[in-house]
Design a protein around this motif. Structure first.
Motif, PDB file in Angstrom:
ATOM      1  N   CYS A 124      62.117  59.189  27.759  1.00 32.01           N
ATOM      2  CA  CYS A 124      61.611  60.264  26.899  1.00 32.01           C
ATOM      3  C   CYS A 124      62.491  61.508  26.937  1.00 32.01           C
ATOM      4  CB  CYS A 124      60.185  60.634  27.313  1.00 32.01           C
ATOM      5  SG  CYS A 124      59.000  59.310  27.059  1.00 32.01           S
ATOM      6  N   ASP A 125      63.655  61.418  27.598  1.00 35.86           N
ATOM      7  CA  ASP A 125      64.634  62.506  27.520  1.00 35.86           C
ATOM      8  C   ASP A 125      65.524  62.222  26.322  1.00 35.86           C
ATOM      9  OD1 ASP A 125      66.480  64.472  27.803  1.00 35.86           O
ATOM     10  OD2 ASP A 125      67.117  63.935  29.833  1.00 35.86           O
ATOM     11  N   THR A 126      65.102  62.705  25.174  1.00 37.64           N
ATOM     12  CA  THR A 126      65.826  62.458  23.921  1.00 37.64           C
ATOM     13  C   THR A 126      66.745  63.610  23.553  1.00 37.64           C
ATOM     14  OG1 THR A 126      64.027  63.427  22.629  1.00 37.64           O
ATOM     15  CG2 THR A 126      63.911  61.060  23.082  1.00 37.64           C
ATOM     16  N   PHE A 127      67.052  64.471  24.507  1.00 37.00           N
ATOM     17  CA  PHE A 127      67.862  65.663  24.217  1.00 37.00           C
ATOM     18  C   PHE A 127      69.226  65.590  24.909  1.00 37.00           C
ATOM     19  CE2 PHE A 127      69.166  69.997  25.396  1.00 37.00           C
ATOM     20  CZ  PHE A 127      69.293  70.550  24.138  1.00 37.00           C
ATOM     21  N   ARG A 128      69.242  65.280  26.216  1.00 39.93           N
ATOM     22  CA  ARG A 128      70.499  65.307  26.983  1.00 39.93           C
ATOM     23  C   ARG A 128      71.369  64.109  26.613  1.00 39.93           C
ATOM     24  NH1 ARG A 128      71.973  63.131  32.023  1.00 39.93           N
ATOM     25  NH2 ARG A 128      69.821  62.414  32.362  1.00 39.93           N
ATOM     26  N   ALA A 129      72.643  64.372  26.349  1.00 36.90           N
ATOM     27  CA  ALA A 129      73.581  63.298  26.017  1.00 36.90           C
ATOM     28  C   ALA A 129      73.795  62.416  27.239  1.00 36.90           C
ATOM     29  CB  ALA A 129      74.908  63.889  25.550  1.00 36.90           C
ATOM     30  N   GLY A 130      73.653  61.112  27.050  1.00 33.06           N
ATOM     31  CA  GLY A 130      73.852  60.163  28.134  1.00 33.06           C
ATOM     32  C   GLY A 130      72.618  59.877  28.959  1.00 33.06           C
ATOM     33  N   ALA A 131      71.476  60.468  28.622  1.00 31.75           N
ATOM     34  CA  ALA A 131      70.270  60.262  29.417  1.00 31.75           C
ATOM     35  C   ALA A 131      69.766  58.831  29.291  1.00 31.75           C
ATOM     36  CB  ALA A 131      69.182  61.240  28.979  1.00 31.75           C
ATOM     37  N   VAL A 132      69.782  58.297  28.066  1.00 29.88           N
ATOM     38  CA  VAL A 132      69.311  56.923  27.849  1.00 29.88           C
ATOM     39  C   VAL A 132      70.267  55.926  28.503  1.00 29.88           C
ATOM     40  CG1 VAL A 132      68.724  55.206  26.103  1.00 29.88           C
ATOM     41  CG2 VAL A 132      68.152  57.611  25.725  1.00 29.88           C
ATOM     42  N   GLU A 133      71.584  56.176  28.366  1.00 34.92           N
ATOM     43  CA  GLU A 133      72.571  55.279  28.969  1.00 34.92           C
ATOM     44  C   GLU A 133      72.460  55.280  30.505  1.00 34.92           C
ATOM     45  OE1 GLU A 133      73.732  56.058  24.913  1.00 34.92           O
ATOM     46  OE2 GLU A 133      73.125  57.373  26.549  1.00 34.92           O
ATOM     47  N   GLN A 134      72.140  56.415  31.085  1.00 35.28           N
ATOM     48  CA  GLN A 134      71.964  56.484  32.535  1.00 35.28           C
ATOM     49  C   GLN A 134      70.797  55.602  32.985  1.00 35.28           C
ATOM     50  OE1 GLN A 134      71.054  60.405  33.988  1.00 35.28           O
ATOM     51  NE2 GLN A 134      71.179  59.813  36.142  1.00 35.28           N
ATOM     52  N   LEU A 135      69.676  55.687  32.273  1.00 34.43           N
ATOM     53  CA  LEU A 135      68.529  54.850  32.621  1.00 34.43           C
ATOM     54  C   LEU A 135      68.803  53.379  32.341  1.00 34.43           C
ATOM     55  CD1 LEU A 135      65.552  57.034  31.352  1.00 34.43           C
ATOM     56  CD2 LEU A 135      66.317  56.700  33.690  1.00 34.43           C
ATOM     57  N   ARG A 136      69.613  53.090  31.306  1.00 35.42           N
ATOM     58  CA  ARG A 136      69.945  51.695  31.011  1.00 35.42           C
ATOM     59  C   ARG A 136      70.788  51.087  32.142  1.00 35.42           C
ATOM     60  NH1 ARG A 136      72.305  52.260  26.162  1.00 35.42           N
ATOM     61  NH2 ARG A 136      70.323  52.079  25.064  1.00 35.42           N
ATOM     62  N   THR A 137      71.694  51.889  32.676  1.00 34.10           N
ATOM     63  CA  THR A 137      72.503  51.416  33.809  1.00 34.10           C
ATOM     64  C   THR A 137      71.635  51.162  35.033  1.00 34.10           C
ATOM     65  OG1 THR A 137      74.398  52.659  32.963  1.00 34.10           O
ATOM     66  CG2 THR A 137      74.483  51.958  35.265  1.00 34.10           C
ATOM     67  N   HIS A 138      70.722  52.072  35.320  1.00 30.06           N
ATOM     68  CA  HIS A 138      69.811  51.888  36.456  1.00 30.06           C
ATOM     69  C   HIS A 138      68.951  50.631  36.258  1.00 30.06           C
ATOM     70  CE1 HIS A 138      70.695  55.372  38.855  1.00 30.06           C
ATOM     71  NE2 HIS A 138      70.420  56.231  37.887  1.00 30.06           N
ATOM     72  N   THR A 139      68.484  50.412  35.040  1.00 26.02           N
ATOM     73  CA  THR A 139      67.639  49.239  34.766  1.00 26.02           C
ATOM     74  C   THR A 139      68.417  47.947  34.971  1.00 26.02           C
ATOM     75  OG1 THR A 139      66.399  50.550  33.134  1.00 26.02           O
ATOM     76  CG2 THR A 139      66.144  48.169  33.050  1.00 26.02           C
ATOM     77  N   ARG A 140      69.678  47.939  34.529  1.00 18.73           N
ATOM     78  CA  ARG A 140      70.500  46.734  34.688  1.00 18.73           C
ATOM     79  C   ARG A 140      70.750  46.441  36.175  1.00 18.73           C
ATOM     80  NH1 ARG A 140      74.108  48.175  31.481  1.00 18.73           N
ATOM     81  NH2 ARG A 140      75.637  49.005  32.938  1.00 18.73           N
ATOM     82  N   ARG A 141      71.012  47.471  36.966  1.00 22.14           N
ATOM     83  CA  ARG A 141      71.273  47.260  38.394  1.00 22.14           C
ATOM     84  C   ARG A 141      69.999  46.834  39.131  1.00 22.14           C
ATOM     85  NH1 ARG A 141      74.849  51.304  41.621  1.00 22.14           N
ATOM     86  NH2 ARG A 141      74.727  49.426  42.926  1.00 22.14           N
ATOM     87  N   LEU A 142      68.860  47.437  38.760  1.00 24.08           N
ATOM     88  CA  LEU A 142      67.598  47.048  39.395  1.00 24.08           C
ATOM     89  C   LEU A 142      67.214  45.615  39.021  1.00 24.08           C
ATOM     90  CD1 LEU A 142      65.592  50.365  38.912  1.00 24.08           C
ATOM     91  CD2 LEU A 142      66.434  49.438  41.075  1.00 24.08           C
TER      92      LEU A 142
END
Length: 639
Positions: free
Chosen positions: A455-473
């Motif tokens: 739900c952080d739709t403002f900061r650039a790279g916020a979604v990609e950061q969570l996507r990386t964490h999801t892939r590693r988890l």
């Protein structure tokens, strides 16, 4: 008009109660006990509960509490005087019954205090009305009008300011008399030979001028002799000429170089071998997802010897004994004066440990109220007593009323067949997304499936950061190890969308897909940004999460108080619900960067009365711990 006035013991026995406008005082008094007395927050003697203001006074000698309640909109100036008078009279009148220190004697005792209280109340009300309004002072009543006109006459053709300057210069010249004695010898007769100012010449001197004149004469007579004596003492000391011989140390020289070689640590003549550290002792989560307690030991303590030798033990034993006996109070009741110097040092120590300044003052004031009038033992020092009371207060503060147990709450939500929703909020750059990933790993280790809502739709790279964490988890917990069930998944709708709407869709998706927990990541925002705080309040109001966690870093001091107060205030002001949803718990991040300056934990829990649920201690998924209150207080009190 008072609502009530009650007197009860710290054991919970009500000795006497006066019912005024209010029908019952049970609710407000119980709220005072729960929120202030039990939580060691007695720095301020006032407490607000709904529409009432409660003022209280503690009697630590007899273990009594005096509480008065009145309407919050009223300004009663006589309440402080009334509570002091009632405390003094009640204690003196029933001293023998209270001193028996038994619950049975207090229950059987008859405290007929109604008439005395009404008399004191009437006197206090009348004293507040009798005060006359302050009038402006006239010129005839001022000090300037009483000063005689002769004292304002300028003499010798000098202005008063120039006179003062010249007198200061003369004083400075007299102090330098040892360097040039001839000038001082000439200056004295010229002053005496000049036109004297005195009653014999028809000019009267004021009292200040006479004192100044006598002081100057005294300095002229005795100052020169003192300077000479001090100079002679300096000249008597023999001066050593030539170069001093080099000092030879006890372990000096070339023969003892091996003694000073500490490159290889030895134990009983054999070199020590570094043992491999267990990863479960370093990491926050152990096997099976168990959350380890926080260890606040400093890095300096790890290399310290176990049995350090004390240089002061060999000599100065008698001085140490007298120093120990110096602070004894010996069966006397403590007063504010006894504790003032110790509390000042404690306050400065807390501020140096990163506790907010206002919080440190309130903590010391609470300890002073707790100990004032308390009778000390024969071999108890003021410093040790105050320090122990402060430690107990800090431990109590770090263990608030409500304890958050996420695992139990998640299992309860599973029985109701709905996902458990957690919302993370905080300012920019404190580590919300990183610690959300750590908590996800902890939940996965405990066997719960997690849906991460971006739900952080403002900061650039916020979604990609969570996507990386999801892939590693997902790599750490693949579906093959859980019967083909997806354990962690990311729910995202890109950038520029409404965060409240994305959270609502994520919760509905988790309910349909059978996820156990929904972790909602929000954009970082400053506490002063009204539009962003309104959006956060909307997200919380619309989705009603089970847990709202404030993420704050341990590096801040006074800023922690400002952030939490304004976040709570903004959530209350911008919420559309009748009972607004506020912060439920705290995630304290970057705890591995502060050594023993752990004051931010105290500031955050004191200002909100909310528990610290998680503590972030590193960069890996395992660096997550639960708060150990005693370890934090030990690090805080360490010199």
């Amino acid at each position: 008009m008072l609502d009530f006035f009650t007197i009860f013991s710290k054991g919970g026995l009500v000795l006497w109660c006066f019912q005024g406008v209010s029908d019952s005082c049970t609710g407000p008094v119980n709220a005072l006990i729960r929120s202030v007395l039990l939580q060691e927050r007695g720095g301020n003697n006032s407490f607000t509960h709904e529409a009432l203001t409660l003022k209280y006074k503690l009697d630590n000698q007899f273990e009594l509490v005096f509480v008065v309640g009145f309407q919050k909109i009223l300004t009663l100036t006589y309440v402080d005087k009334l509570i002091d008078d009632v405390h003094r009279l009640f204690r003196d009148k029933y001293r023998t019954e209270i001193q028996q220190q038994s619950a049975l004697s207090l229950l059987n005792g008859t405290f007929d205090f109604q008439n005395d209280f009404l008399r004191l109340l009437r006197e206090a009300e009348e004293s507040s009305k009798v005060r006359a309004p302050t009038t402006m002072k006239k010129f005839e009543d001022s000090e300037k009008a009483k000063k005689p006109a002769r004292s304002m006459i300028e003499t010798r053709g000098e202005k008063p300011k120039e006179k003062a300057k010249n007198s200061k210069k003369n004083k400075g010249a007299k102090k330098e008399g040892s360097d040039s004695p001839s000038t001082t010898n000439k200056a004295v007769p010229t002053e005496k030979s000049g036109l004297p100012v005195g009653p014999e010449n028809g000019v009267e001197l004021t009292k200040e001028e006479l004192i100044r004149r006598k002081r100057e004469e005294f300095i002229q007579k005795h100052g020169r002799g003192m300077d000479k004596s001090s100079k002679s003492l300096k000249s008597d000391a023999p001066k050593e000429k030539g170069k001093k011989a080099p000092r030879v140390w006890a372990l000096g020289g070339c023969a003892n170089k091996e003694v000073l070689d500490y490159s290889t640590p030895t134990t009983n003549g054999t070199p020590e071998v570094a043992l491999p550290e267990d990863i479960n002792l370093i990491r926050g989560t152990g096997p099976g997802g168990q959350l380890q307690d926080l260890d606040c030991s400093s890095s300096d303590d790890e290399g310290a010897p176990q049995n350090p030798t004390k240089p002061s033990a060999a000599k100065g034993t008698l001085g140490g004994m007298f120093g120990m006996l110096k602070g004894l109070v010996g069966s006397k009741s403590l007063s504010r004066e006894d504790m003032e110097s110790v509390l000042d040092k404690m306050r400065d120590h807390l501020i140096a440990k990163n506790v907010a300044a206002d919080i440190a003052v309130q903590l010391c004031e609470s300890v002073a109220n707790k100990l004032e009038g308390k009778v000390m033992g024969t071999f108890s020092t003021v410093t040790s007593t105050v320090k122990q009371a402060l430690q107990e207060s800090l431990v109590q503060i770090l263990q608030p009323q409500r304890r958050v147990d996420m695992l139990r709450d998640i299992m309860d939500a599973q029985r109701r067949q709905r996902p458990y929703v957690v919302t993370f909020c905080g300012v920019n750059g404190v580590g919300k997304s990183t610690n959300l990933a750590k908590i996800s790993f902890w939940l996965l280790e405990n066997g719960f499936s997690v849906l991460i809502a971006a739900c952080d739709t403002f900061r650039a790279g916020a979604v990609e950061q969570l996507r990386t964490h999801t892939r590693r988890l997902s790599t750490l917990h693949p579906p093959e190890n859980h019967g083909g069930r997806t354990m962690v998944q990311l729910f995202e709708k890109g950038y520029g969308k409404d965060a409240a709407g994305i959270a609502m869709e994520a919760i509905a998706f988790a309910r349909n897909q059978g996820f156990d927990v929904v972790l909602v990541d929000t954009a970082g925002r400053m506490q002063d940004n009204a539009p962003l705080m309104t959006a956060l309040a909307k997200l919380i109001t619309v989705n009603t999460p089970d847990l709202v966690l404030f993420v704050g870093e341990a590096l801040v001091g006074n800023e922690a108080v400002d952030q939490l107060v304004k976040f709570n205030r903004a959530l209350a002001d911008h919420s559309m619900a009748q009972t607004p949803r506020l912060i439920d718990g705290i995630v304290l991040t970057k705890f591995d960067t502060i050594d023993d300056k752990v004051g931010a934990a105290i500031s955050m829990t004191y200002i909100t009365s909310k528990p610290i649920v998680f503590v972030g201690t590193g960069q890996t998924y395992c660096d997550l711990r639960s708060l150990n209150a005693k370890a934090v207080v030990a690090a805080l009190m360490k010199a």
